[in-house]
Design an enzyme around this catalytic site. Structure first.
Site, PDB file in Angstrom:
ATOM      1  N   GLN A  78      -3.410 -45.460  12.829  1.00 21.53           N
ATOM      2  CA  GLN A  78      -2.089 -45.773  12.289  1.00 21.53           C
ATOM      3  C   GLN A  78      -1.866 -47.289  12.316  1.00 21.53           C
ATOM      4  O   GLN A  78      -1.312 -47.834  13.261  1.00 21.53           O
ATOM      5  CB  GLN A  78      -1.026 -45.075  13.143  1.00 21.53           C
ATOM      6  CG  GLN A  78       0.388 -45.365  12.735  1.00 21.53           C
ATOM      7  CD  GLN A  78       0.996 -44.235  11.968  1.00 21.53           C
ATOM      8  OE1 GLN A  78       0.739 -43.080  12.252  1.00 21.53           O
ATOM      9  NE2 GLN A  78       1.822 -44.554  11.006  1.00 21.53           N
ATOM     10  N   PHE A  79      -2.319 -47.968  11.269  1.00 22.15           N
ATOM     11  CA  PHE A  79      -2.207 -49.427  11.229  1.00 22.15           C
ATOM     12  C   PHE A  79      -0.761 -49.901  11.235  1.00 22.15           C
ATOM     13  O   PHE A  79      -0.456 -51.017  11.663  1.00 22.15           O
ATOM     14  CB  PHE A  79      -2.960 -50.013  10.028  1.00 22.15           C
ATOM     15  CG  PHE A  79      -2.259 -49.877   8.710  1.00 22.15           C
ATOM     16  CD1 PHE A  79      -1.445 -50.886   8.226  1.00 22.15           C
ATOM     17  CD2 PHE A  79      -2.411 -48.726   7.947  1.00 22.15           C
ATOM     18  CE1 PHE A  79      -0.803 -50.762   7.008  1.00 22.15           C
ATOM     19  CE2 PHE A  79      -1.769 -48.588   6.726  1.00 22.15           C
ATOM     20  CZ  PHE A  79      -0.960 -49.609   6.261  1.00 22.15           C
ATOM     21  N   THR A  80       0.172 -49.066  10.807  1.00 18.17           N
ATOM     22  CA  THR A  80       1.573 -49.480  10.734  1.00 18.17           C
ATOM     23  C   THR A  80       2.198 -49.701  12.113  1.00 18.17           C
ATOM     24  O   THR A  80       3.292 -50.267  12.209  1.00 18.17           O
ATOM     25  CB  THR A  80       2.421 -48.467   9.930  1.00 18.17           C
ATOM     26  OG1 THR A  80       2.347 -47.198  10.573  1.00 18.17           O
ATOM     27  CG2 THR A  80       1.940 -48.367   8.493  1.00 18.17           C
TER      28      THR A  80
END
Length: 150
Positions: A78-80
Site C-alpha cells: 500500500q504505497f499510499t
C-alpha cells in the site's frame, strides 16, 4: 516502512474478481515501503508483528500473540501509506519507493513473515488494483513505523 495492522476474523483480497489471498483469524496488514527501508526494517517489523499481543487470553485480556493463537497473515502492499498531505488537496507520494526498490523489499517481507510465523502467509499482488475485504475484530488497528523504533 509503515504497517497498518488490523486484527481480523476474516479478510481477503480480490484481483479482477478472483480471490488472490484470504485468511480467517489473524492479522490483515497493509505495508508501505519507502526508499530508505531495508532488511533491518523488515526483520524488526516482522518480529514485532508476530509477537505483538493483540489476541485475548482466557480472561479476555489482549495477552496472546499471533504465534500463540496460530493465526494467519494477509499482507497487502500500500504505497499510499506514505502520502504527504501538507500542501494542497492532492496527496504526494514522493516518499513511497518506486517498484524497482519496493518489489524486492515486499518479497523479502513476505519471506521474513513466513519464516517468523512458521507457515505461508496470504498476499495481494504488488501494483495490482485490489479489492480488500475485512471483518476487523475489536476493532483493533495498530500503526507501526519502523523508523520510530527508539
Amino acid at each position: 516502512m509503515i504497517v497498518v495492522i488490523q486484527k481480523s476474523l476474516e479478510a481477503s483480497v480480490q484481483i479482477e474478481g478472483n480471490i488472490k489471498g484470504q485468511i480467517g483469524n489473524g492479522l490483515m496488514i497493509l505495508v508501505g515501503i519507502e526508499n530508505e527501508d531495508g532488511q533491518e526494517d523488515i526483520e524488526w517489523l516482522s518480529r514485532k508483528i508476530v509477537n505483538m499481543r493483540l489476541f485475548e487470553d482466557e480472561e479476555g485480556v489482549m495477552n496472546k500473540s499471533l504465534l500463540d493463537v496460530d493465526g494467519e497473515i494477509l499482507l497487502i502492499s500500500q504505497f499510499t501509506l506514505h502520502a504527504s498531505t501538507k500542501k494542497g488537496n492532492r496527496p504526494s507520494y514522493i516518499k513511497a519507493a518506486k517498484p524497482d526498490v519496493a518489489i524486492p523489499l515486499y518479497e523479502k517481507m513476505i519471506a521474513q513473515l513466513e519464516g517468523d510465523l512458521g507457515k505461508p502467509i496470504a498476499t495481494g499482488e504488488f501494483g495490482a488494483d485490489m479489492k480488500v475485504s475485512l471483518i476487523n475484530d475489536g476493532p483493533v488497528t495498530i500503526i507501526v513505523d519502523s523508523k520510530n523504533r527508539q
